[in-house]
Design a protein around this motif. Structure first.
Motif, PDB file in Angstrom:
ATOM      1  N   GLU C 478       0.853  -1.167   0.000  1.00 14.41           N
ATOM      2  CA  GLU C 478       0.000   0.000   0.000  1.00 14.41           C
ATOM      3  C   GLU C 478       0.895   1.225   0.000  1.00 14.41           C
ATOM      4  OE1 GLU C 478      -2.101   1.135   3.518  1.00 14.41           O
ATOM      5  OE2 GLU C 478      -3.080   2.802   2.494  1.00 14.41           O
ATOM      6  N   THR C 480       1.120   4.114   1.379  1.00 15.62           N
ATOM      7  CA  THR C 480       0.318   4.667   2.469  1.00 15.62           C
ATOM      8  C   THR C 480       0.170   6.184   2.368  1.00 15.62           C
ATOM      9  OG1 THR C 480       2.212   4.969   3.937  1.00 15.62           O
ATOM     10  CG2 THR C 480       1.102   2.844   4.029  1.00 15.62           C
ATOM     11  N   GLY C 483      -2.705   6.194   0.108  1.00 15.71           N
ATOM     12  CA  GLY C 483      -3.789   5.322   0.527  1.00 15.71           C
ATOM     13  C   GLY C 483      -4.318   4.392  -0.538  1.00 15.71           C
ATOM     14  N   ARG C 484      -3.419   3.848  -1.355  1.00 13.16           N
ATOM     15  CA  ARG C 484      -3.893   2.965  -2.415  1.00 13.16           C
ATOM     16  C   ARG C 484      -2.975   1.745  -2.514  1.00 13.16           C
ATOM     17  NH1 ARG C 484      -6.835   6.253  -6.649  1.00 13.16           N
ATOM     18  NH2 ARG C 484      -8.052   6.397  -4.756  1.00 13.16           N
ATOM     19  N   GLN C 485      -3.567   0.586  -2.745  1.00 18.03           N
ATOM     20  CA  GLN C 485      -2.740  -0.602  -2.952  1.00 18.03           C
ATOM     21  C   GLN C 485      -2.164  -0.548  -4.361  1.00 18.03           C
ATOM     22  OE1 GLN C 485      -4.133  -4.758  -3.754  1.00 18.03           O
ATOM     23  NE2 GLN C 485      -3.491  -5.184  -1.660  1.00 18.03           N
TER      24      GLN C 485
END
Lengths: 184, 298, 653
Positions: C478, C480, C483-485
């Motif tokens: 992720e 971070t 906030g995205r895989q």
């Protein structure tokens, strides 16, 4: 967190059994990095935990994210602080259900109907549960599932009537005691 | 004879009937007594934990208490029941308040949970109590040349319960190999089948199912040997054609629960193993291994 | 002389007085037998506090002192010194611990005061029976033993040896150099590791005051600070060190190979080998497990070609006994093995390697001559470096290994240097760059275009989901910060593995009578104020055996340990416990039970008198023989039955 902490949402979540270590999260992101369905989450698991700590109750409980957890437990197996993210997601689901949030997914209905089936029959009556669920949420989808249903039925994998289980009365009594105790 | 307090779980009476049949069928030749816990009720599975955790743990505790009364190990073949019951056990142990709630609730129905019962997965019992060699010794029809992709699923190996690797488990492969079959490399062997999303968000689940089956097929598998988890079996078996259609794939992988595969190698009757109830017919793939048996009816 | 006891009750600020009614305790003390004076005071350990005692000794003729304050561990030496300065034997002193044993363990004022009174009563009754004792001093042996020949051991050895005192440096591998010699460049200066280390190694090899014993291990240790006896096993090299001149012909001619430990299994070495070119000493060893002569009785090529006739297959392990005054343990670390983290595919997927493996790959003297290459010998165009492997992880090691962030960034720099067009990704949780020049190095690496992603990857997989991923290793993580895989396909993955204690750290600790902390590293005396000493006087620790650290900190600790040793050598003597055991030869029946029980072999049997006798210089006052003697013939000075019974009376009455 401290007893007098102002992070009320965090405290609430931490008090649910299995989610008590949420405040030890170091936000490393391995949970989101491992998550099977992360691509569908509006806010990946790590972010959800950050939002809980930031007291963003409404945003968390109304998001569709937590409902995509498939309980694959990759997050829990990888977490370096052992905080059990999957359990935290389930705890958030229970809070959302309790407060009547209606996220854009059919899981709440499914869970409720399944739990109903347990309370009524002592065991999950799969046919009854599936029937009610499709009827309630998506009758059209049910029609698409018809060939599968027929296949299962003809293979004896879909008993039409629930089994008679004496234990269902015990379940009722147990649950009554738990509710009376004011748990959760 | 090894005795266990067997907990089938609700799905074994419905969609996973073929798996349950095969479990009971192989119990006898392997000298296992898998009598059901009397008057068992649902463990709550994942959904109840997402509705009310305390209630969920308490109804799970009822099962633990019933099993404890028998003095035997609680054995279940459903990976979800396994996780729910194991977790209930550890949460009650670490949380005094919860333990008190459970104690009072169970007392209302004259039950007591002392925390002594062991919760075990059938696959672990087959591996540790019976043993791969003992099973191999009873094989009458070695599955030579049968390429199987051994699907362990998620909840049999995660979170860490101390047996088999949580990412790349080997036990089903070892068991399949002991039956003479050829386990193929299967990198997604412990990845999710979509679980209950198959009901609430089936397009997501179908994508996951397709990923698994494609991976198995690309690695040369002729069939899948799956863990005994009802949902894994159902998702890969009953939903295979739908998954195929949606992704326009063209694999055809019969999904045999490991207990069904063991039963075939032990020369048991195919109907007794529930093979005729599988959606994706295993008739062709198992044809070379029929011993004295009936035709597999589709 | 009639005992005249002075009792001093310390307030210790509010530490004691906050819970114990100190005035009441002093009042109570006045009522006890033989107590001449009882005072209470804010801080007894301070100069004015001590002066109270000294003045009372001089002016009131006090000849026994009780201080009721903290633990003797804190201030027993302080007060004994005070007595000495006032002309009184320091053993006429007893301490009552009314802090750690009393005020600090309860909030109940009444109970605390009662207990304090009991403790003071016990001390008063006991001190009545104290006898004057003289502490012995013994000369210390100025030799030093250093165990472990990595940078820590090398540094310490040179510093002590430069003072012209003898050092024994024992190393279990065939050469000194440790892990540092395996590294390519060192952060943040990017010095070539071997280039800065080998001069020190040469110095060690040539130093007149260092006796280097490589391919050797310590077998047994006995004695105490200033006087250790150590037994060392010098493993058979099957090469005569006196004759060998390090020409290397034997290695060229040997037809048998094995995995090179120095090259972390990435290359082969011969069965007769020196681990690397700059080995010190430059004398090979024969690896019995891979030598055809030892396995099958064949070959002997090395012997045939050796011009100095230095091969000797008949050699056996030799045992050497040495005497030293101080021991420094510098046994180093082991790299964490990432195999259990199956999600990253080490051992299963090609081109997933550990940090040490990368050091060897990128090193010009390494298995690929410094070419960073994949399994198929091509160059990677993209490299992922994953931080915190085995560290900061409750599933493996909770601690942070301190050096990995810096060496990971060093790797990023080295890849950019070797393969300018390559993309380098760092996957981190936090960037820890706290040393001198470290943050600047982080900036440099950023300027060089390294991509940093904050997110601990969930997995490294070879199962492609898109055409770009085919044939690559995919890091799924992720991001971070957004906030995205995401999934990044790369050619090579380097796992930044943590540092852990050596495999046999626990056994080594036991051998030297020291402890390990919960994380498995050797336990220091005090983590803040005494990081190189241990609870066992005379045994010091330095470097990564104490905790993960980088080379600058290791060298600093090695120098600190050396300074400690030199201080003792300079003093030349060490005080021996005066509280030794004494055998009354009239009562001794000659059963010799005590001889066998003594952990310091301090008791010998006098044949002609048929009695046992304690060697005061060796006795540590542990009391084992005293308790064991069936004839009650042994007394321990300062712990006589009379004294102990009096103390018990004080508590119980």
């Amino acid at each position: 967190m401290r007893k007098n902490s102002s992070q009320t949402f965090l405290k609430e979540v931490a008090s649910i059994p299995g989610s008590n270590k949420i405040s030890e999260c170091i936000q490393c992101g391995v949970c989101s990095g491992s998550c099977t369905t992360a691509a569908y989450w509006e806010h990946p698991p790590r972010k959800i935990i950050a939002m809980v700590r930031a007291d963003m109750r409404d945003d968390v409980l109304s998001s569709n994210s937590i409902w995509f957890c498939v309980s694959c437990y990759l997050c829990t197996a990888h977490c370096p602080r052992d905080i059990r993210p999957a359990n935290i997601m389930h705890a958030l689901e229970s809070l959302a259900l309790k407060e009547g949030y209606k996220p854009p997914t059919r899981s709440p209905a499914m869970y409720k109907i399944l739990v109903d089936s347990i309370k009524r029959n002592g065991r999950v009556h799969e046919f009854g549960f599936m029937f009610k669920y499709y009827f309630k949420t998506n009758p059209l989808a049910a029609i698409k599932m018809l060939p599968l249903a027929i296949d299962l039925l003809t293979h004896g994998r879909m008993p039409l009537m629930p089994k008679k289980v004496k234990g269902k009365d015990e379940i009722k009594a147990i649950l009554a005691k738990v509710t009376a105790g004011g748990a959760q | 004879m090894k005795y266990y307090a067997y907990y089938p779980g609700c799905s074994m009476e419905a969609t996973a009937v073929p798996v349950e049949l095969s479990i009971q069928a192989i119990a006898k030749p392997l000298n296992m007594d898998l009598s059901e816990i009397e008057d068992w009720t649902c463990c709550g599975s994942s959904p109840y934990g997402s509705v009310n955790k305390v209630e969920a743990i308490t109804i799970a505790a009822r099962i633990l208490a019933l099993a404890e009364k028998t003095g035997l190990d609680l054995v279940t073949a459903c990976s979800s029941c396994y996780i729910v019951l194991s977790e209930a056990r550890s949460l009650i142990k670490e949380n005094a308040e919860l333990a008190a709630t459970v104690r009072d609730a169970l007392a209302a129905v004259d039950l007591e949970y002392k925390g002594t019962v062991r919760v075990r997965h059938l696959v672990e019992v087959l591996f540790n109590d019976i043993g791969v060699e003992a099973i191999a010794a009873k094989v009458v029809k070695p599955l030579t040349g049968l390429k199987v992709a051994c699907y362990h699923g998620c909840q049999q190996v995660r979170p860490r319960y101390g047996f088999d690797d949580p990412e790349m488990p080997q036990w089903l492969d070892l068991m399949a190999a002991s039956l003479g079959a050829e386990p193929v490399p299967f990198p997604l062997k412990a990845r999710c089948c979509g679980s209950s999303l198959i009901i609430s968000k089936e397009d997501v689940a179908l994508q996951l199912i397709n990923k698994l089956l494609t991976n198995a097929s690309e690695n040369g598998a002729q069939c899948i040997a799956s863990t005994t988890c009802p949902l894994c079996h159902t998702n890969l078996d009953a939903y295979q054609s739908i998954a195929k259609r949606r992704s326009k794939a063209n694999y055809n992988l019969p999904v045999l629960a490991i207990t069904q595969l063991i039963g075939v190698a032990l020369g048991l009757d195919y109907q007794a193993l529930g093979l005729h109830k599988n959606t994706v017919s295993p008739r062709d793939v198992l044809a070379p291994y029929k011993s004295k048996l009936q035709e597999v009816k589709t | 002389m009639e005992p005249k006891i002075g009792v001093y009750v310390c307030h210790c600020g509010s530490n004691i007085a906050g819970t114990v009614d100190v005035e009441q305790v002093a009042e109570y003390a006045r009522s006890l037998p033989a107590v001449e004076i009882a005072r209470d005071y804010k801080f007894m350990c301070s100069d004015p506090g001590q002066d109270l005692i000294k003045n009372d000794i001089r002016e009131l003729g006090i000849n026994r002192v009780v201080v009721a304050s903290c633990s003797p561990q804190m201030h027993e030496p302080t007060y004994r010194r005070a007595l000495q300065e006032a002309g009184l034997n320091p053993y006429f002193f007893e301490m009552a611990n009314i802090r750690e044993h009393c005020s600090w363990v309860t909030e109940d004022r009444e109970k605390a005061t009662e207990k304090a009174k009991a403790l003071v009563s016990a001390a008063v009754r006991r001190v009545y029976y104290h006898q004057p004792l003289a502490a012995n001093e013994v000369l210390i042996n100025p030799n030093t033993l250093i165990v472990g020949g990595g940078i820590a051991g090398i540094q310490a050895a040179l510093e002590v040896a430069d003072s012209e005192h003898k050092v024994y440096l024992v190393e279990r591998e065939p050469s000194i150099g440790g892990h540092m010699i395996q590294l390519d460049k060192t952060f943040p200066t990017l010095d070539c590791s071997a280039c800065i280390l080998t001069p020190k190694m040469s110095l060690v090899g040539a130093h007149p005051y260092i006796e280097l014993m490589t391919y050797s291990e310590v077998e047994d240790v006995s004695g105490f600070i200033g006087n250790f006896k150590v037994k060392i096993r010098k493993k058979a090299r099957y090469v005569d060190e006196a004759k060998c001149n390090g020409c290397g012909v034997c290695q060229t001619k040997c037809p048998w190979t094995a995995d090179s430990e120095f090259d972390v299994g990435l290359a082969k070495r011969k069965a007769i080998y020196t681990p690397f070119a700059q080995a010190v000493p430059n004398i090979p060893v024969i690896d019995k497990d891979h030598c055809a002569y030892f396995l099958k009785g064949k070959c002997r090529a090395c012997e045939k070609f050796c011009e100095r006739d230095a091969i000797n297959f008949e050699q056996v392990d030799q045992f050497v006994e040495i005497e030293v005054g101080n021991i420094i343990l510098t046994t180093g670390y082991k790299l964490f093995d990432p195999t259990p983290l199956t999600q990253y595919g080490y051992g299963r997927l090609d081109n997933v390697i550990t940090s040490l493996e990368f050091e060897r790959l990128v090193n010009a003297a390494g298995p690929t001559g410094g070419k960073i290459s994949l399994k198929d010998d091509t160059e990677p165009k993209s490299v992922a470096i994953i931080h915190c492997i085995g560290s900061r992880d409750e599933n493996y090691h909770e601690y942070c290994s301190r050096v990995c962030c810096m060496y990971s960034m060093k790797f990023a720099h080295l890849v950019s240097e070797h393969i300018p067009e390559a993309t380098v990704y760092e996957f981190y949780i936090d960037i820890r760059s706290a040393g001198k020049g470290f943050e600047e190095f982080y900036n440099r690496v950023l300027r060089e275009g390294t991509t940093f992603f904050r997110g601990r990857p969930g997995e490294v997989t070879n199962v492609a989901e898109t055409p770009e991923e085919k044939g690559k290793l995919v890091v799924q993580f992720e991001d971070t910060l957004v906030g995205r895989q995401r999934r990044i396909p790369v050619d090579m993955v380097i796992l930044s593995c943590g540092l852990e204690p050596q495999q046999d750290a626990e056994e080594v600790a036991r051998l030297f009578s020291i402890s390990c902390s919960a994380d498995g590293f050797f336990l220091e005396k005090h983590p803040k104020l005494d990081p190189v000493a241990t609870m066992t006087d005379g045994i010091l620790i330095a470097g990564c055996c104490q905790s993960p650290k980088d080379i600058p900190d290791t060298v600093a600790q090695a120098s600190a340990a050396a300074a400690r040793v030199l201080a003792l050598i300079s003093k030349g003597r060490v005080e021996i416990e005066a509280t030794t055991a004494v055998i009354d030869e009239e009562k001794c029946s000659g059963c010799r039970i005590c001889n066998l029980l003594c952990p310091y072999t301090a008791i010998s049997f006098i044949e002609d008198k048929k009695v046992s006798r304690v060697n005061e210089a060796l006795c540590k006052g542990c009391g084992t023989c005293v308790a064991a003697c069936p004839s009650s013939a042994i007394t321990q000075k300062h712990f006589t039955a009379e004294q102990i019974m009096a103390e018990l009376e004080g508590i119980l009455v």
